[in-house]
Design a protein around this motif. Structure first.
Motif, PDB file in Angstrom:
ATOM      1  N   VAL A 223     -14.094  -7.438 -14.509  1.00  0.00           N
ATOM      2  CA  VAL A 223     -13.903  -8.837 -14.098  1.00  0.00           C
ATOM      3  C   VAL A 223     -15.247  -9.561 -14.088  1.00  0.00           C
ATOM      4  CG1 VAL A 223     -13.246 -10.327 -12.167  1.00  0.00           C
ATOM      5  CG2 VAL A 223     -11.786  -8.408 -12.807  1.00  0.00           C
ATOM      6  N   LEU A 224     -16.271  -8.898 -13.524  1.00  0.00           N
ATOM      7  CA  LEU A 224     -17.606  -9.499 -13.502  1.00  0.00           C
ATOM      8  C   LEU A 224     -18.140  -9.699 -14.915  1.00  0.00           C
ATOM      9  CD1 LEU A 224     -19.247  -7.540 -10.547  1.00  0.00           C
ATOM     10  CD2 LEU A 224     -18.597  -9.950 -10.587  1.00  0.00           C
TER      11      LEU A 224
ATOM     12  N   ILE B 215      -3.794   0.109  -8.085  1.00  0.00           N
ATOM     13  CA  ILE B 215      -4.537  -1.114  -7.749  1.00  0.00           C
ATOM     14  C   ILE B 215      -3.556  -2.279  -7.599  1.00  0.00           C
ATOM     15  CG2 ILE B 215      -6.271  -2.774  -8.565  1.00  0.00           C
ATOM     16  CD1 ILE B 215      -7.483  -0.093  -7.728  1.00  0.00           C
TER      17      ILE B 215
ATOM     18  N   THR C 236      -2.876  -4.465  -4.219  1.00  0.00           N
ATOM     19  CA  THR C 236      -2.931  -5.926  -4.185  1.00  0.00           C
ATOM     20  C   THR C 236      -1.658  -6.488  -3.548  1.00  0.00           C
ATOM     21  OG1 THR C 236      -4.313  -5.904  -6.160  1.00  0.00           O
ATOM     22  CG2 THR C 236      -3.235  -7.993  -5.611  1.00  0.00           C
TER      23      THR C 236
ATOM     24  N   ASP D 179      -7.003  -6.554  -5.902  1.00  0.00           N
ATOM     25  CA  ASP D 179      -7.818  -6.121  -4.775  1.00  0.00           C
ATOM     26  C   ASP D 179      -7.976  -4.608  -4.881  1.00  0.00           C
ATOM     27  OD1 ASP D 179      -8.963  -5.468  -2.308  1.00  0.00           O
ATOM     28  OD2 ASP D 179      -8.000  -7.198  -1.361  1.00  0.00           O
ATOM     29  N   ALA D 180      -9.172  -4.179  -5.235  1.00  0.00           N
ATOM     30  CA  ALA D 180      -9.436  -2.761  -5.463  1.00  0.00           C
ATOM     31  C   ALA D 180      -9.983  -2.056  -4.222  1.00  0.00           C
ATOM     32  CB  ALA D 180     -10.409  -2.606  -6.628  1.00  0.00           C
ATOM     33  N   ASN D 181      -9.963  -2.718  -3.071  1.00  0.00           N
ATOM     34  CA  ASN D 181     -10.428  -2.101  -1.826  1.00  0.00           C
ATOM     35  C   ASN D 181      -9.312  -1.215  -1.276  1.00  0.00           C
ATOM     36  OD1 ASN D 181     -12.943  -3.419  -1.819  1.00  0.00           O
ATOM     37  ND2 ASN D 181     -11.936  -5.278  -1.124  1.00  0.00           N
TER      38      ASN D 181
ATOM     39  N   SER E 264     -11.268   1.711  -9.961  1.00  0.00           N
ATOM     40  CA  SER E 264     -11.281   0.397  -9.302  1.00  0.00           C
ATOM     41  C   SER E 264     -12.637  -0.276  -9.451  1.00  0.00           C
ATOM     42  CB  SER E 264     -10.888   0.515  -7.835  1.00  0.00           C
ATOM     43  OG  SER E 264     -11.845   1.237  -7.108  1.00  0.00           O
ATOM     44  N   GLN E 265     -13.709   0.515  -9.378  1.00  0.00           N
ATOM     45  CA  GLN E 265     -15.034  -0.056  -9.591  1.00  0.00           C
ATOM     46  C   GLN E 265     -15.166  -0.573 -11.014  1.00  0.00           C
ATOM     47  OE1 GLN E 265     -17.524   3.230  -8.463  1.00  0.00           O
ATOM     48  NE2 GLN E 265     -17.562   2.639  -6.308  1.00  0.00           N
TER      49      GLN E 265
ATOM     50  N   LYS F 277     -12.751  -1.647 -12.923  1.00  0.00           N
ATOM     51  CA  LYS F 277     -11.974  -2.877 -13.047  1.00  0.00           C
ATOM     52  C   LYS F 277     -12.737  -4.062 -12.446  1.00  0.00           C
ATOM     53  CE  LYS F 277      -8.342  -1.976 -15.321  1.00  0.00           C
ATOM     54  NZ  LYS F 277      -8.236  -2.567 -16.647  1.00  0.00           N
ATOM     55  N   SER F 278     -13.386  -3.839 -11.315  1.00  0.00           N
ATOM     56  CA  SER F 278     -14.186  -4.907 -10.710  1.00  0.00           C
ATOM     57  C   SER F 278     -15.324  -5.315 -11.636  1.00  0.00           C
ATOM     58  CB  SER F 278     -14.767  -4.449  -9.373  1.00  0.00           C
ATOM     59  OG  SER F 278     -13.746  -4.218  -8.453  1.00  0.00           O
TER      60      SER F 278
ATOM     61  N   ASP G  50      -6.014 -10.947 -10.488  1.00  0.00           N
ATOM     62  CA  ASP G  50      -6.841 -11.060  -9.279  1.00  0.00           C
ATOM     63  C   ASP G  50      -6.497  -9.882  -8.373  1.00  0.00           C
ATOM     64  OD1 ASP G  50      -8.378 -11.843  -7.129  1.00  0.00           O
ATOM     65  OD2 ASP G  50      -6.963 -13.382  -6.468  1.00  0.00           O
TER      66      ASP G  50
END
Length: 154
Positions: free
Chosen positions: A103-104, A48, A52, A76-78, A96-97, A99-100, A74
């Motif tokens: 953050v949320l 990840i 980024t 970017d997991a895309n 990655s999901q 980790k997102s 910050d």
């Protein structure tokens, strides 16, 4: 995941992956740094981080901005599609999901704490105001009784 496999999935040269890892070494785990001649081994978190860096560099972002972005977590997991089919039932996608979502969650927890403080402040304000209104009502009641007694005496 080894350097060559990571490079292949990112469609980059392995030297580029090693260069990015060394350039932003403080953001990678020890296995990814390949200390003492060991082969580098990238974790999902390292991938990840590389993603980024890759996307930031594609936008011509300077080193300082990329480093600040990584320090701020910050990420970017895309990831590119080649990372969708990896060992362990799409482990990297799930990671990655996750980790997102972390953050949320952190953001939501901060907002909840802010709202709790606001509610506590509002409660204090309204309790003070209610006490003031009770005092005023009591004063008006006393005045009313005094005027009524005065009127009754006439």
């Amino acid at each position: 995941m080894r350097t060559g496999e990571v490079a292949k999935r990112f469609s980059k040269d392995p030297k580029t992956i090693r260069s990015w890892t060394d350039e932003f070494a403080e953001h990678f785990n020890q296995q990814a740094l390949g200390k003492e001649g060991d082969q580098r081994d990238y974790t999902p978190g390292d991938i990840i981080t590389l993603n980024t860096i890759r996307l930031s560099k594609s936008k011509d972002m300077p080193y300082e901005q990329i480093a600040a972005r990584l320090s701020a977590k910050d990420f970017d997991a895309n990831l590119p599609p080649d990372f969708q089919t990896i060992e362990g039932d799409n482990a990297l996608t799930v990671y990655s999901q996750m980790k997102s979502l972390e953050v949320l969650l952190t953001s939501a927890q901060s907002e909840i704490e802010r709202l709790r403080e606001q509610v506590a402040d509002d409660r204090k304000h309204y309790e003070t105001r209610i006490e003031q209104l009770i005092r005023q009502a009591t004063e008006w009641e006393i005045r009313y009784k005094m005027l009524k007694e005065k009127d009754d005496d006439k």
